[in-house]
Write a protein that holds these residues in place. Structure first.
Motif, mmCIF file in Angstrom:
data_model
loop_
_atom_site.group_PDB
_atom_site.id
_atom_site.type_symbol
_atom_site.label_atom_id
_atom_site.label_comp_id
_atom_site.label_asym_id
_atom_site.label_seq_id
_atom_site.Cartn_x
_atom_site.Cartn_y
_atom_site.Cartn_z
ATOM 1 N N ALA A 261 0.833 -1.207 0.000
ATOM 2 C CA ALA A 261 0.000 0.000 0.000
ATOM 3 C C ALA A 261 0.866 1.254 0.000
ATOM 4 N N PHE A 262 1.938 1.256 0.776
ATOM 5 C CA PHE A 262 2.797 2.444 0.825
ATOM 6 C C PHE A 262 3.660 2.568 -0.437
ATOM 7 N N LYS A 263 4.002 1.436 -1.044
ATOM 8 C CA LYS A 263 4.706 1.509 -2.328
ATOM 9 C C LYS A 263 3.816 2.177 -3.378
ATOM 10 N N MET A 264 2.533 1.770 -3.415
ATOM 11 C CA MET A 264 1.594 2.369 -4.366
ATOM 12 C C MET A 264 1.368 3.850 -4.050
ATOM 13 N N ALA A 265 1.312 4.190 -2.746
ATOM 14 C CA ALA A 265 1.141 5.591 -2.345
ATOM 15 C C ALA A 265 2.328 6.426 -2.833
ATOM 16 N N GLY A 266 3.557 5.845 -2.779
ATOM 17 C CA GLY A 266 4.748 6.535 -3.272
ATOM 18 C C GLY A 266 4.658 6.809 -4.764
ATOM 19 N N ILE A 267 4.191 5.807 -5.540
ATOM 20 C CA ILE A 267 4.036 5.983 -6.991
ATOM 21 C C ILE A 267 3.052 7.114 -7.285
ATOM 22 N N PHE A 268 1.883 7.072 -6.611
ATOM 23 C CA PHE A 268 0.847 8.090 -6.864
ATOM 24 C C PHE A 268 1.334 9.484 -6.476
ATOM 25 N N ALA A 269 2.037 9.581 -5.342
ATOM 26 C CA ALA A 269 2.528 10.888 -4.876
ATOM 27 C C ALA A 269 3.518 11.473 -5.880
ATOM 28 N N PHE A 270 4.399 10.616 -6.394
ATOM 29 C CA PHE A 270 5.397 11.092 -7.355
ATOM 30 C C PHE A 270 4.728 11.613 -8.621
ATOM 31 N N LYS A 271 3.758 10.833 -9.149
ATOM 32 C CA LYS A 271 3.090 11.230 -10.395
ATOM 33 C C LYS A 271 2.375 12.567 -10.218
ATOM 34 N N GLU A 272 1.684 12.734 -9.086
ATOM 35 C CA GLU A 272 0.938 13.977 -8.866
ATOM 36 C C GLU A 272 1.882 15.169 -8.750
ATOM 37 N N ALA A 273 2.965 14.996 -7.986
ATOM 38 C CA ALA A 273 3.920 16.098 -7.807
ATOM 39 C C ALA A 273 4.578 16.468 -9.130
ATOM 40 N N MET A 274 4.953 15.450 -9.935
ATOM 41 C CA MET A 274 5.658 15.731 -11.180
ATOM 42 C C MET A 274 4.799 16.529 -12.156
ATOM 43 N N LYS A 275 3.491 16.213 -12.193
ATOM 44 C CA LYS A 275 2.593 16.940 -13.105
ATOM 45 C C LYS A 275 2.599 18.442 -12.809
ATOM 46 N N LYS A 276 2.796 18.809 -11.541
ATOM 47 C CA LYS A 276 2.748 20.222 -11.139
ATOM 48 C C LYS A 276 4.137 20.875 -11.118
ATOM 49 N N ALA A 277 5.193 20.111 -11.445
ATOM 50 C CA ALA A 277 6.561 20.597 -11.244
ATOM 51 C C ALA A 277 7.246 21.048 -12.531
ATOM 52 N N ASP A 278 6.435 21.482 -13.535
ATOM 53 C CA ASP A 278 6.979 21.939 -14.813
ATOM 54 C C ASP A 278 7.866 20.859 -15.445
ATOM 55 N N PRO A 279 7.267 19.682 -15.753
ATOM 56 C CA PRO A 279 8.072 18.583 -16.313
ATOM 57 C C PRO A 279 8.437 18.850 -17.774
ATOM 58 N N ALA A 280 9.552 18.278 -18.204
ATOM 59 C CA ALA A 280 9.992 18.440 -19.593
ATOM 60 C C ALA A 280 10.838 17.257 -20.011
ATOM 61 N N ILE A 281 10.933 17.074 -21.326
ATOM 62 C CA ILE A 281 11.773 16.004 -21.880
ATOM 63 C C ILE A 281 13.189 16.545 -22.078
ATOM 64 N N LEU A 282 14.180 15.708 -21.763
ATOM 65 C CA LEU A 282 15.591 16.040 -22.016
ATOM 66 C C LEU A 282 16.110 15.140 -23.128
ATOM 67 N N GLU A 283 16.990 15.679 -23.967
ATOM 68 C CA GLU A 283 17.574 14.862 -25.034
ATOM 69 C C GLU A 283 19.086 14.782 -24.861
ATOM 70 N N PRO A 284 19.691 13.652 -25.268
ATOM 71 C CA PRO A 284 21.154 13.537 -25.179
ATOM 72 C C PRO A 284 21.828 14.441 -26.209
ATOM 73 N N ILE A 285 22.818 15.193 -25.733
ATOM 74 C CA ILE A 285 23.600 16.069 -26.605
ATOM 75 C C ILE A 285 24.976 15.441 -26.777
ATOM 76 N N MET A 286 25.444 15.394 -28.014
ATOM 77 C CA MET A 286 26.732 14.784 -28.326
ATOM 78 C C MET A 286 27.790 15.868 -28.536
ATOM 79 N N LYS A 287 28.997 15.582 -28.072
ATOM 80 C CA LYS A 287 30.127 16.445 -28.407
ATOM 81 C C LYS A 287 30.707 15.905 -29.709
ATOM 82 N N VAL A 288 30.643 16.713 -30.756
ATOM 83 C CA VAL A 288 31.064 16.282 -32.092
ATOM 84 C C VAL A 288 32.307 17.063 -32.497
#
Length: 719
Positions: free
Chosen positions: A602-629
């Motif tokens: 139950a607490f493992k599931m509560a941790g998953i739900f808490a993380f998802k809810e917080a992340m939605k409100k935390a200005d989430p964004a995708i990061l991409e790998p940058i290569m040194k060429v």
């Protein structure tokens, strides 16, 4: 001189070569600096091979895989044992055993370099005399710093047009921050390069035109026109060594003439301190300077006894003990590489750090808590093998018969029960789906992928839960291409691969709170877990942090760990496009529990739900790998190359011109680098070359982010 060397009591009376006379050396450098050619000459001069193999002819001894010989590159590190006897110096007339590992230069195979450096005592850095320090040289240098590997530098290709020994030395100082000082000087350069000046002995070695194999050379006085230069660099060398040797510093300041032996000892001491780099010139392809390199390995590189003890962790993880070379102690060593041999099956490359490893012995693996029987022991000479009955402290050997071993496992006696720190490896940056062509190939594919993943820690195999597809991930296009080739050649599996997918990540840009509640009631005992968190962004590459601020027992202690496990699981799939989340801190601030209904689940599931809810409100964004060429191009193509990199969303970082070649450095998103090898050739009429390595992650532009999300809704494979 040899009778003055006192041997350590750590040596078993039965061993052939004492610990003092063993050198475990890696040859490492940028692509095409000449590592394999240098190794090939070492084998020729030490008598391991009687005919020199060439990379361009596809018959180099250490490049024994079919793919290596076809492509002219090193893919897998090869271990070779040879013997060398110096003619002069403190080790004169003493046979030394040199275990050489020739490592790959291409960034896609960086794991091979990483695990080799972890078990080696010293390294030879090979640099090109024309190009100097190149991008992968910097990567290898950082890896050596990470594992505290003493090193010397070999400036190769002194016969090439544009060769400049002193420019390469300056490059090492400015780009790598190395305290580099010549210990030999070149006599001539380009087509006039024909010998070396030894700044320790103040003698010259000149190669004979009558012996193109370079076996014979003359020891002469320093040419008159180079004497002033030699004295200048010898004085600079002694001045640099004075920082590491007080008695030498005193004599130097008093103007006392130093003995050859004093300088040689000081070079060794300085090299072992990790703060000094002796540099020497040569041309492996034209067979000049390699014997002096072998002498320098014996004179200046550490033996197993010269290095600080390894730190081992006893089973509880908190207690530390020292592991040091001693044949009479309990055995401990590290499995640093797995390979599949067509004749003997699974090979485990093993560095013995302490004790004796005997054929037929039973060892303990602390990771699996199981015993492993060692049915055979071998010393490898690239793809040739020599059976042995026992391996001693400081030896590198191959084990046959071990079943459940992965890269980084410790093997030891049951009583010792110690774990040595394994090498660490970067995360894959590219993935693709792979499917067998026929149903009959399904089982063969699964087994082959498992074997390849065991051998290569940067090759990851997983199943996509939504599509059921098999996903393979690696360090780049070449890496995955080679692995697909091996599936076909070694395992006879025909497989189709999907389009490469990039290993995007997700992160957050502001703090937010999240509440997770998992409440289920369906008759009888229910489920109840409640956790409240604060999610905060961290700097790039800071990783993951967890802090427990629960007070007063509002969440019992036994549910804190399951809650954290839930938070980590929640971070495996971000809320934007389902990619892993990086660089964040979670603080567990509040919660509640039920005397009867609360559970770890139950607490493992509560941790998953808490993380998802917080992340939605935390200005989430995708990061991409940058290569040194880095692109090396003729000046006339420079404008086209730079324009093309800019079109690929690249940011030009700098340009450097050497002769008529311009090196352009840029940061470019991996997403826009597919197929670049073909484009760079056409833009430069086949004259430009490039290299790239993963550098960092950056936020994806909004338009690209939208495209990624739209693609995933049509094709839900995850990286």
């Amino acid at each position: 001189m040899s009778d003055e060397i006192k041997l350590s009591s750590a040596n078993s009376k039965d061993r052939g070569t004492p610990l003092e006379y063993i050198r475990n050396i890696g040859i490492a450098a940028h692509i095409d600096a000449g590592k394999t050619t240098t190794t090939e000459r070492m084998l020729y001069y030490t008598g391991v091979v009687h005919k020199i193999g060439e990379v361009h002819d596809g018959n180099a001894t250490t490049d024994w895989m079919e793919q290596e010989r076809e492509r002219g590159i090193t893919i897998t590190s090869a271990a070779i044992s040879c013997e060398w006897t110096n003619k002069e110096g403190p080790f004169a007339d003493i046979k030394h055993q040199i275990n050489i590992i020739d490592t790959p230069g291409h960034v896609d195979f960086t794991a091979e370099v990483e695990r080799s450096l972890r078990v080696l005592d010293g390294a030879v850095c090979v640099f090109c005399s024309v190009a100097g320090v190149q991008p992968q040289s910097e990567t290898v240098w950082r890896q050596m710093d990470k594992y505290n590997v003493p090193r010397i530098a070999f400036i190769n290709k002194m016969d090439r047009t544009g060769a400049d020994f002193f420019s390469a030395v300056d490059d090492i100082r400015t780009k790598l921050g190395g305290n580099a000082h010549p210990i030999f000087l070149p006599i001539g350069a380009e087509d006039k390069f024909n010998g070396l000046i030894d700044l320790v002995k103040m003698k010259a070695y000149q190669y004979l035109a009558s012996d193109p194999m370079g076996v014979e050379y003359e020891t002469t006085e320093i040419p008159a026109d180079m004497l002033d230069l030699a004295q200048k660099y010898r004085e600079a060398l002694i001045e640099a060594l004075a920082d590491f040797d007080d008695s030498l510093a005193e004599k130097f300041l008093d103007g006392v003439e130093l003995e050859e032996e004093e300088i040689r000892t000081a070079v060794r001491t300085a090299t072992l301190s990790l703060n000094f780099l002796g540099v020497m010139p040569g041309t492996a392809f034209k067979n000049k300077g390699v014997q002096m390199l072998m002498d320098s390995i014996v004179d200046y590189m550490p033996g197993p006894l010269d290095l600080p003890p390894m730190v081992g962790h006893i089973d509880d993880g908190d207690t530390q003990i020292e592991i040091k070379p001693d044949d009479s102690a309990d055995l401990a060593g590290l499995a640093f590489k797995l390979a599949t041999d067509p004749y003997v099956g699974k090979l485990v490359f093993f560095r013995v750090y302490q004790g004796e490893l005997k054929k037929g012995s039973m060892l303990y693996n602390p990771r699996t808590r199981r015993k492993e029987r060692i049915s055979r022991l071998m010393i490898m000479k690239a793809d040739a093998r020599k059976d042995i009955n026992v391996a001693y402290s400081g030896d590198i050997c191959a084990i046959i018969g071990a079943k459940d071993i992965v890269t980084g496992d410790t093997l030891c006696t049951r009583d010792l029960n110690v774990r040595l720190e394994p090498p660490t490896f970067p995360d894959p940056v590219l993935s693709m789906s792979i499917e067998p062509e026929t149903k009959a190939d399904q089982e063969k594919l699964s087994m082959a992928l498992q074997r390849l993943a065991e051998e290569d820690p940067t090759f990851v195999v997983k199943t996509d839960q939504e599509t059921g597809q098999t996903i393979i991930a690696g360090m780049g296009e070449l890496h995955l291409d080679i692995l697909r080739d091996r599936l076909f050649r070694e395992f006879k599996v025909q497989a189709d691969a999907g389009k490469p997918q990039i290993a995007y990540r997700e992160t957050i840009f502001r703090a937010a709170k999240g509440v997770g509640k998992f409440v289920r009631q369906s008759g009888g005992r229910g489920q109840y877990g409640h956790a409240e968190i604060l999610l905060e962004p961290l700097e790039r590459n800071a990783g993951y942090e967890f802090e427990n601020k629960i007070v007063g027992g509002v969440i019992p202690k036994e549910y804190i760990k399951p809650t954290e496990m839930g938070l980590k699981e929640g971070a495996l799939n971000g809320v934007v496009a389902g990619y892993p989340v990086i660089d964040f801190r979670v603080t567990l601030v509040f919660g509640s529990y039920h005397d009867v209904d609360s559970s770890e689940l139950a607490f493992k599931m509560a941790g998953i739900f808490a993380f998802k809810e917080a992340m939605k409100k935390a200005d989430p964004a995708i990061l991409e790998p940058i290569m040194k060429v880095e692109v090396a191009t003729p000046e006339e193509s420079q404008g086209d190359i730079m324009g093309d990199l800019t079109r690929r969303r690249g940011q030009i970082q700098g340009m450097e011109t050497k002769g008529n070649i311009t090196n352009v450095t840029a940061f470019v998103p991996l997403e826009s680098m597919f197929g670049y090898a073909t484009d760079v050739r056409s833009l430069s009429k086949g004259r430009a070359s490039y290299s790239m390595e993963p550098s960092h992650f950056e936020k994806v532009p909004a338009r690209t982010s939208q495209k990624i999300v739209e693609t995933l809704t049509r094709e839900p494979a995850r990286t």
